[in-house]
Design an enzyme around this catalytic site. Structure first.
Site, PDB file in Angstrom:
ATOM      1  N   GLU A  17       0.848  -1.199   0.000  1.00 45.64           N
ATOM      2  CA  GLU A  17       0.000   0.000   0.000  1.00 45.64           C
ATOM      3  C   GLU A  17       0.882   1.246   0.000  1.00 45.64           C
ATOM      4  O   GLU A  17       1.886   1.291   0.714  1.00 45.64           O
ATOM      5  CB  GLU A  17      -0.898   0.013   1.242  1.00 45.64           C
ATOM      6  CG  GLU A  17      -1.770   1.247   1.323  1.00 45.64           C
ATOM      7  CD  GLU A  17      -2.781   1.174   2.455  1.00 45.64           C
ATOM      8  OE1 GLU A  17      -3.544   0.201   2.516  1.00 45.64           O
ATOM      9  OE2 GLU A  17      -2.786   2.110   3.280  1.00 45.64           O
ATOM     10  N   HIS A  77      -8.197   2.999  -3.537  1.00 41.60           N
ATOM     11  CA  HIS A  77      -9.100   3.174  -2.396  1.00 41.60           C
ATOM     12  C   HIS A  77     -10.106   4.277  -2.762  1.00 41.60           C
ATOM     13  O   HIS A  77      -9.776   5.213  -3.493  1.00 41.60           O
ATOM     14  CB  HIS A  77      -8.331   3.627  -1.151  1.00 41.60           C
ATOM     15  CG  HIS A  77      -7.309   2.645  -0.658  1.00 41.60           C
ATOM     16  ND1 HIS A  77      -6.899   2.589   0.658  1.00 41.60           N
ATOM     17  CD2 HIS A  77      -6.604   1.678  -1.298  1.00 41.60           C
ATOM     18  CE1 HIS A  77      -5.993   1.635   0.799  1.00 41.60           C
ATOM     19  NE2 HIS A  77      -5.786   1.071  -0.367  1.00 41.60           N
ATOM     20  N   GLY A 108     -14.802   5.705   4.990  1.00 38.33           N
ATOM     21  CA  GLY A 108     -13.960   6.864   5.317  1.00 38.33           C
ATOM     22  C   GLY A 108     -14.169   7.227   6.777  1.00 38.33           C
ATOM     23  O   GLY A 108     -15.191   6.905   7.378  1.00 38.33           O
ATOM     24  N   ALA A 127     -19.934   1.866   4.086  1.00 33.84           N
ATOM     25  CA  ALA A 127     -19.218   1.293   2.939  1.00 33.84           C
ATOM     26  C   ALA A 127     -20.125   0.361   2.132  1.00 33.84           C
ATOM     27  O   ALA A 127     -20.049   0.297   0.905  1.00 33.84           O
ATOM     28  CB  ALA A 127     -17.986   0.538   3.440  1.00 33.84           C
ATOM     29  N   TYR A 147     -11.704  -5.520  10.481  1.00 34.37           N
ATOM     30  CA  TYR A 147     -11.027  -5.087  11.700  1.00 34.37           C
ATOM     31  C   TYR A 147     -10.910  -6.236  12.704  1.00 34.37           C
ATOM     32  O   TYR A 147     -11.887  -6.528  13.415  1.00 34.37           O
ATOM     33  CB  TYR A 147     -11.817  -3.910  12.315  1.00 34.37           C
ATOM     34  CG  TYR A 147     -11.975  -2.777  11.317  1.00 34.37           C
ATOM     35  CD1 TYR A 147     -11.061  -1.737  11.274  1.00 34.37           C
ATOM     36  CD2 TYR A 147     -13.007  -2.797  10.367  1.00 34.37           C
ATOM     37  CE1 TYR A 147     -11.171  -0.733  10.313  1.00 34.37           C
ATOM     38  CE2 TYR A 147     -13.126  -1.805   9.401  1.00 34.37           C
ATOM     39  CZ  TYR A 147     -12.198  -0.775   9.385  1.00 34.37           C
ATOM     40  OH  TYR A 147     -12.295   0.208   8.419  1.00 34.37           O
TER      41      TYR A 147
END
Ligand SMILES: Cc1cc2nc3c(=O)[nH]c(=O)nc-3n(C[C@H](O)[C@H](O)[C@H](O)COP(=O)(O)OP(=O)(O)OC[C@H]3O[C@@H](n4cnc5c(N)ncnc54)[C@H](O)[C@@H]3O)c2cc1C
Length: 297
Positions: A17, A77, A108, A127, A147
Protein backbone atom coordinates in the site's frame (compact mmCIF):
# COMPACT_ATOMS: atom_id res chain seq x y z
CA UNK A 1 -7.31 -7.72 -14.36
CA UNK A 2 -9.53 -8.30 -11.38
CA UNK A 3 -7.49 -8.95 -8.23
CA UNK A 4 -9.97 -11.59 -7.01
CA UNK A 5 -8.60 -13.84 -9.78
CA UNK A 6 -5.13 -13.73 -8.18
CA UNK A 7 -6.46 -15.47 -5.08
CA UNK A 8 -7.45 -18.46 -7.22
CA UNK A 9 -3.84 -19.36 -8.09
CA UNK A 10 -3.43 -21.07 -4.71
CA UNK A 11 -0.43 -19.10 -3.50
CA UNK A 12 -0.60 -16.15 -1.10
CA UNK A 13 -1.28 -12.78 -2.71
CA UNK A 14 1.39 -10.33 -1.54
CA UNK A 15 0.54 -6.67 -1.95
CA UNK A 16 1.74 -3.22 -0.96
CA UNK A 17 0.00 0.00 0.00
CA UNK A 18 1.19 3.52 -0.76
CA UNK A 19 -0.23 6.96 -0.07
CA UNK A 20 -0.19 9.86 -2.54
CA UNK A 21 1.91 12.98 -1.99
CA UNK A 22 0.25 16.02 -0.42
CA UNK A 23 -2.03 17.99 -2.81
CA UNK A 24 0.56 20.74 -3.23
CA UNK A 25 3.28 18.27 -4.32
CA UNK A 26 3.40 17.05 -7.89
CA UNK A 27 2.51 13.43 -8.47
CA UNK A 28 5.97 12.85 -9.97
CA UNK A 29 7.46 12.97 -6.46
CA UNK A 30 6.20 9.43 -5.93
CA UNK A 31 7.59 7.91 -9.13
CA UNK A 32 10.85 6.72 -7.56
CA UNK A 33 8.88 5.04 -4.78
CA UNK A 34 6.60 3.16 -7.20
CA UNK A 35 9.60 2.28 -9.34
CA UNK A 36 11.40 0.69 -6.39
CA UNK A 37 8.26 -1.02 -5.04
CA UNK A 38 7.26 -2.49 -8.39
CA UNK A 39 10.74 -4.00 -8.57
CA UNK A 40 9.70 -6.25 -5.67
CA UNK A 41 7.06 -7.83 -7.92
CA UNK A 42 4.06 -7.40 -5.62
CA UNK A 43 0.80 -8.93 -6.83
CA UNK A 44 -0.81 -5.52 -6.60
CA UNK A 45 -0.25 -2.06 -5.17
CA UNK A 46 -3.05 -0.13 -3.51
CA UNK A 47 -3.20 3.63 -3.24
CA UNK A 48 -5.01 5.43 -0.43
CA UNK A 49 -7.67 8.08 -0.87
CA UNK A 50 -7.45 11.20 1.24
CA UNK A 51 -6.13 9.26 4.24
CA UNK A 52 -3.75 10.97 6.68
CA UNK A 53 -3.94 14.28 4.79
CA UNK A 54 -2.90 12.78 1.45
CA UNK A 55 -4.50 13.94 -1.76
CA UNK A 56 -7.70 12.42 -3.17
CA UNK A 57 -7.07 13.90 -6.58
CA UNK A 58 -3.72 12.11 -6.92
CA UNK A 59 -5.18 8.68 -6.18
CA UNK A 60 -6.60 8.06 -9.65
CA UNK A 61 -3.50 9.40 -11.36
CA UNK A 62 -1.26 7.16 -9.28
CA UNK A 63 -3.45 4.09 -9.82
CA UNK A 64 -3.10 4.80 -13.54
CA UNK A 65 0.71 4.96 -13.24
CA UNK A 66 0.89 1.73 -11.22
CA UNK A 67 -1.20 -0.08 -13.80
CA UNK A 68 -0.05 1.38 -17.08
CA UNK A 69 3.51 2.62 -16.51
CA UNK A 70 4.71 -0.07 -14.08
CA UNK A 71 2.45 -2.92 -15.23
CA UNK A 72 1.42 -3.87 -11.72
CA UNK A 73 -2.24 -4.46 -10.84
CA UNK A 74 -3.66 -1.40 -9.04
CA UNK A 75 -6.26 -1.16 -6.28
CA UNK A 76 -7.70 2.35 -5.85
CA UNK A 77 -9.10 3.17 -2.40
CA UNK A 78 -12.34 5.15 -2.50
CA UNK A 79 -14.26 6.67 0.41
CA UNK A 80 -17.93 7.64 0.25
CA UNK A 81 -19.12 9.34 3.43
CA UNK A 82 -18.67 12.85 2.06
CA UNK A 83 -19.35 12.03 -1.57
CA UNK A 84 -22.36 12.37 -3.81
CA UNK A 85 -23.26 9.71 -6.35
CA UNK A 86 -22.03 12.04 -9.09
CA UNK A 87 -18.56 12.25 -7.43
CA UNK A 88 -18.38 8.45 -7.26
CA UNK A 89 -19.52 8.16 -10.90
CA UNK A 90 -16.74 10.51 -11.97
CA UNK A 91 -14.03 8.59 -10.08
CA UNK A 92 -15.25 5.20 -11.31
CA UNK A 93 -15.44 6.50 -14.87
CA UNK A 94 -11.86 7.76 -14.73
CA UNK A 95 -10.61 4.48 -13.24
CA UNK A 96 -12.34 2.49 -15.96
CA UNK A 97 -10.84 4.81 -18.54
CA UNK A 98 -7.40 3.84 -17.22
CA UNK A 99 -8.26 0.13 -17.13
CA UNK A 100 -8.10 0.01 -13.34
CA UNK A 101 -10.54 -2.76 -12.41
CA UNK A 102 -10.18 -2.80 -8.63
CA UNK A 103 -11.62 -0.55 -5.93
CA UNK A 104 -11.33 -0.71 -2.13
CA UNK A 105 -14.80 0.53 -1.13
CA UNK A 106 -14.62 2.43 2.17
CA UNK A 107 -16.85 4.62 4.23
CA UNK A 108 -13.96 6.86 5.32
CA UNK A 109 -13.25 8.27 8.75
CA UNK A 110 -15.62 10.74 10.35
CA UNK A 111 -14.09 14.13 11.26
CA UNK A 112 -12.90 14.08 14.88
CA UNK A 113 -13.67 17.76 15.50
CA UNK A 114 -17.38 17.29 16.18
CA UNK A 115 -18.32 18.86 12.83
CA UNK A 116 -19.97 15.74 11.44
CA UNK A 117 -23.73 16.16 11.07
CA UNK A 118 -25.26 12.73 11.75
CA UNK A 119 -28.73 13.96 10.79
CA UNK A 120 -27.79 15.22 7.31
CA UNK A 121 -29.17 13.34 4.34
CA UNK A 122 -26.35 11.73 2.38
CA UNK A 123 -25.97 9.51 -0.64
CA UNK A 124 -23.85 6.97 1.29
CA UNK A 125 -23.92 6.18 5.01
CA UNK A 126 -21.72 3.09 5.14
CA UNK A 127 -19.22 1.29 2.94
CA UNK A 128 -21.92 -1.27 2.18
CA UNK A 129 -23.92 1.46 0.37
CA UNK A 130 -20.90 2.18 -1.81
CA UNK A 131 -20.39 -1.53 -2.52
CA UNK A 132 -24.04 -1.77 -3.54
CA UNK A 133 -23.81 1.31 -5.75
CA UNK A 134 -20.64 0.12 -7.52
CA UNK A 135 -22.09 -3.34 -8.00
CA UNK A 136 -25.33 -2.04 -9.51
CA UNK A 137 -23.74 0.10 -12.18
CA UNK A 138 -20.23 -1.14 -12.84
CA UNK A 139 -18.00 -4.11 -13.34
CA UNK A 140 -15.28 -3.71 -10.72
CA UNK A 141 -13.57 -6.16 -8.38
CA UNK A 142 -14.49 -4.77 -4.96
CA UNK A 143 -12.37 -5.02 -1.82
CA UNK A 144 -13.57 -4.09 1.67
CA UNK A 145 -11.93 -3.24 5.00
CA UNK A 146 -12.21 -5.40 8.12
CA UNK A 147 -11.03 -5.09 11.70
CA UNK A 148 -9.61 -8.05 13.69
CA UNK A 149 -10.00 -6.07 16.94
CA UNK A 150 -13.36 -4.58 15.89
CA UNK A 151 -13.95 -1.14 14.38
CA UNK A 152 -13.08 1.69 16.77
CA UNK A 153 -16.59 3.22 16.65
CA UNK A 154 -18.35 -0.01 17.50
CA UNK A 155 -17.64 -1.48 20.93
CA UNK A 156 -20.04 -4.35 20.23
CA UNK A 157 -17.86 -6.84 18.36
CA UNK A 158 -20.85 -9.03 17.44
CA UNK A 159 -22.76 -6.20 15.76
CA UNK A 160 -19.53 -5.11 14.04
CA UNK A 161 -19.12 -8.64 12.65
CA UNK A 162 -22.73 -8.72 11.48
CA UNK A 163 -22.22 -5.37 9.74
CA UNK A 164 -19.16 -6.89 8.08
CA UNK A 165 -21.18 -9.91 6.97
CA UNK A 166 -23.83 -7.57 5.44
CA UNK A 167 -21.12 -5.63 3.62
CA UNK A 168 -19.56 -8.81 2.25
CA UNK A 169 -22.94 -10.19 1.18
CA UNK A 170 -23.63 -6.96 -0.71
CA UNK A 171 -20.80 -7.84 -3.07
CA UNK A 172 -17.27 -7.61 -1.61
CA UNK A 173 -14.79 -9.89 -3.40
CA UNK A 174 -11.98 -9.86 -0.84
CA UNK A 175 -11.10 -8.18 2.46
CA UNK A 176 -8.04 -6.37 3.78
CA UNK A 177 -7.57 -6.06 7.53
CA UNK A 178 -6.62 -3.08 9.55
CA UNK A 179 -3.07 -3.37 10.92
CA UNK A 180 -2.50 -5.63 13.92
CA UNK A 181 0.64 -6.58 15.83
CA UNK A 182 -0.47 -9.82 17.46
CA UNK A 183 -1.38 -12.63 15.10
CA UNK A 184 -3.62 -14.28 17.70
CA UNK A 185 -6.03 -11.36 17.21
CA UNK A 186 -6.27 -12.32 13.56
CA UNK A 187 -6.69 -16.05 14.25
CA UNK A 188 -9.54 -15.35 16.69
CA UNK A 189 -11.17 -13.01 14.18
CA UNK A 190 -10.81 -15.59 11.40
CA UNK A 191 -12.55 -18.20 13.55
CA UNK A 192 -15.51 -15.83 14.00
CA UNK A 193 -15.80 -14.83 10.34
CA UNK A 194 -15.62 -18.51 9.36
CA UNK A 195 -18.53 -19.23 11.71
CA UNK A 196 -20.50 -16.38 10.11
CA UNK A 197 -19.96 -17.93 6.71
CA UNK A 198 -17.71 -15.18 5.36
CA UNK A 199 -15.68 -17.21 2.91
CA UNK A 200 -14.00 -14.65 0.65
CA UNK A 201 -10.19 -14.22 0.75
CA UNK A 202 -8.74 -12.07 3.54
CA UNK A 203 -5.40 -10.30 3.31
CA UNK A 204 -3.68 -9.36 6.56
CA UNK A 205 -2.60 -5.73 6.82
CA UNK A 206 0.90 -5.57 8.29
CA UNK A 207 2.64 -2.35 9.24
CA UNK A 208 6.36 -2.40 10.05
CA UNK A 209 7.41 0.02 12.80
CA UNK A 210 9.84 2.66 11.61
CA UNK A 211 8.84 5.51 13.86
CA UNK A 212 7.45 5.21 17.37
CA UNK A 213 5.43 8.46 17.32
CA UNK A 214 3.88 7.56 13.97
CA UNK A 215 2.75 4.13 15.21
CA UNK A 216 1.35 5.65 18.40
CA UNK A 217 -0.60 8.23 16.39
CA UNK A 218 -1.98 5.64 13.96
CA UNK A 219 -2.96 3.12 16.64
CA UNK A 220 -4.67 5.85 18.67
CA UNK A 221 -6.72 6.82 15.62
CA UNK A 222 -7.70 3.31 14.57
CA UNK A 223 -7.84 1.56 17.95
CA UNK A 224 -5.30 -1.20 17.21
CA UNK A 225 -3.58 -2.49 20.32
CA UNK A 226 0.18 -2.54 20.91
CA UNK A 227 1.41 -5.79 22.51
CA UNK A 228 4.11 -5.62 25.18
CA UNK A 229 6.73 -7.31 22.96
CA UNK A 230 6.19 -4.66 20.28
CA UNK A 231 6.15 -1.77 22.77
CA UNK A 232 9.48 -2.92 24.22
CA UNK A 233 11.05 -2.73 20.76
CA UNK A 234 9.69 0.78 20.17
CA UNK A 235 10.83 1.98 23.59
CA UNK A 236 14.27 0.42 23.35
CA UNK A 237 15.19 1.68 19.85
CA UNK A 238 13.11 4.86 19.67
CA UNK A 239 16.17 7.13 19.30
CA UNK A 240 18.19 4.80 17.05
CA UNK A 241 16.44 4.84 13.66
CA UNK A 242 18.66 2.17 12.10
CA UNK A 243 18.16 -0.22 15.02
CA UNK A 244 14.41 0.48 15.03
CA UNK A 245 14.29 -0.21 11.29
CA UNK A 246 16.10 -3.57 11.74
CA UNK A 247 13.81 -4.54 14.60
CA UNK A 248 10.70 -3.34 12.71
CA UNK A 249 11.60 -5.40 9.63
CA UNK A 250 12.34 -8.45 11.80
CA UNK A 251 9.07 -8.15 13.76
CA UNK A 252 6.94 -7.71 10.64
CA UNK A 253 8.75 -10.58 8.88
CA UNK A 254 8.14 -12.88 11.85
CA UNK A 255 4.45 -11.93 11.84
CA UNK A 256 4.20 -12.55 8.09
CA UNK A 257 5.95 -15.95 8.16
CA UNK A 258 3.63 -17.07 10.96
CA UNK A 259 0.57 -15.92 8.97
CA UNK A 260 1.80 -17.58 5.78
CA UNK A 261 2.46 -20.85 7.54
CA UNK A 262 -1.09 -20.61 8.98
CA UNK A 263 -2.26 -20.58 5.35
CA UNK A 264 -3.47 -17.00 5.03
CA UNK A 265 -4.83 -15.87 1.64
CA UNK A 266 -2.73 -12.74 1.41
CA UNK A 267 -0.44 -10.20 3.06
CA UNK A 268 -0.96 -6.48 2.50
CA UNK A 269 2.11 -4.54 3.60
CA UNK A 270 1.53 -0.93 4.58
CA UNK A 271 4.74 0.23 2.93
CA UNK A 272 4.60 3.80 4.32
CA UNK A 273 6.21 4.74 0.97
CA UNK A 274 9.49 3.18 2.20
CA UNK A 275 10.81 0.76 -0.46
CA UNK A 276 13.89 -0.01 1.68
CA UNK A 277 11.67 -1.41 4.44
CA UNK A 278 9.48 -3.36 2.01
CA UNK A 279 12.60 -4.77 0.35
CA UNK A 280 14.01 -5.87 3.72
CA UNK A 281 10.83 -7.88 4.33
CA UNK A 282 10.38 -9.20 0.79
CA UNK A 283 13.98 -10.48 0.77
CA UNK A 284 13.20 -12.60 3.82
CA UNK A 285 10.11 -14.20 2.28
CA UNK A 286 11.32 -14.61 -1.29
CA UNK A 287 10.99 -18.42 -1.28
CA UNK A 288 8.19 -18.61 1.28
CA UNK A 289 5.76 -16.43 -0.69
CA UNK A 290 5.53 -18.93 -3.54
CA UNK A 291 4.50 -21.90 -1.36
CA UNK A 292 0.86 -22.83 -1.91
CA UNK A 293 -1.71 -21.54 0.63
CA UNK A 294 -3.29 -24.92 1.31
CA UNK A 295 -0.05 -26.90 1.35
CA UNK A 296 1.62 -27.79 4.63
CA UNK A 297 5.00 -28.70 3.13
C1 LIG B 1 -7.29 -1.68 4.61
C2 LIG B 1 -7.81 -0.30 4.96
C3 LIG B 1 -7.59 0.75 4.09
C4 LIG B 1 -8.07 2.04 4.38
N1 LIG B 1 -7.83 3.06 3.49
C5 LIG B 1 -8.35 4.29 3.74
C6 LIG B 1 -8.19 5.36 2.78
O1 LIG B 1 -7.57 5.19 1.75
N2 LIG B 1 -8.76 6.55 3.07
C7 LIG B 1 -9.46 6.78 4.24
O2 LIG B 1 -9.94 7.90 4.44
N3 LIG B 1 -9.63 5.78 5.15
C8 LIG B 1 -9.09 4.57 4.93
N4 LIG B 1 -9.29 3.54 5.84
C9 LIG B 1 -9.98 3.83 7.11
C10 LIG B 1 -11.52 3.65 7.00
O3 LIG B 1 -12.06 4.63 6.14
C11 LIG B 1 -12.09 3.79 8.41
O4 LIG B 1 -11.70 2.71 9.21
C12 LIG B 1 -13.59 4.05 8.52
O5 LIG B 1 -13.85 4.54 9.84
C13 LIG B 1 -14.47 2.82 8.29
O6 LIG B 1 -14.49 2.48 6.98
P1 LIG B 1 -15.20 1.09 6.52
O7 LIG B 1 -15.17 1.10 5.06
O8 LIG B 1 -14.63 -0.05 7.24
O9 LIG B 1 -16.69 1.40 7.05
P2 LIG B 1 -17.98 0.49 7.29
O10 LIG B 1 -17.81 -0.89 6.79
O11 LIG B 1 -19.12 1.29 6.76
O12 LIG B 1 -18.04 0.44 8.87
C14 LIG B 1 -17.92 1.64 9.64
C15 LIG B 1 -18.62 1.49 10.98
O13 LIG B 1 -20.03 1.48 10.78
C16 LIG B 1 -20.60 0.32 11.36
N5 LIG B 1 -21.72 -0.07 10.47
C17 LIG B 1 -21.61 -0.60 9.23
N6 LIG B 1 -22.85 -0.79 8.71
C18 LIG B 1 -23.74 -0.36 9.63
C19 LIG B 1 -25.15 -0.28 9.69
N7 LIG B 1 -25.92 -0.70 8.66
N8 LIG B 1 -25.73 0.23 10.81
C20 LIG B 1 -24.98 0.66 11.86
N9 LIG B 1 -23.62 0.60 11.85
C21 LIG B 1 -23.02 0.10 10.76
C22 LIG B 1 -19.49 -0.70 11.44
O14 LIG B 1 -19.72 -1.66 12.47
C23 LIG B 1 -18.30 0.21 11.75
O15 LIG B 1 -18.25 0.52 13.11
C24 LIG B 1 -8.79 2.26 5.59
C25 LIG B 1 -8.99 1.19 6.47
C26 LIG B 1 -8.52 -0.08 6.18
C27 LIG B 1 -8.73 -1.20 7.16
Amino acid sequence: MKIKELFKYGRPVISLEIFPPKPESPVETILDTIDALSDLKPDFISVTYGAGGSSKSHTIEIANLIKNKYNVEALAHLTCINSKKSDIDRVLGELKGYDVDNVLALRGDLPQDGSFDFTAKRDFGYAKDLVNYIKEKNDFCIAGACYPEGHIENSDIISDLHNLKCKVDTGVDFLITQLFFDNNLFYNFKEKVDLLGIDIPISAGIMPVINKKQIERITKLCGASIPLKFRRIMDKYEYNPEALKDAGVAYATEQIIDLLSFGIDGIHLYSMNRPDIARGIFNQIENIRTVKVASSY
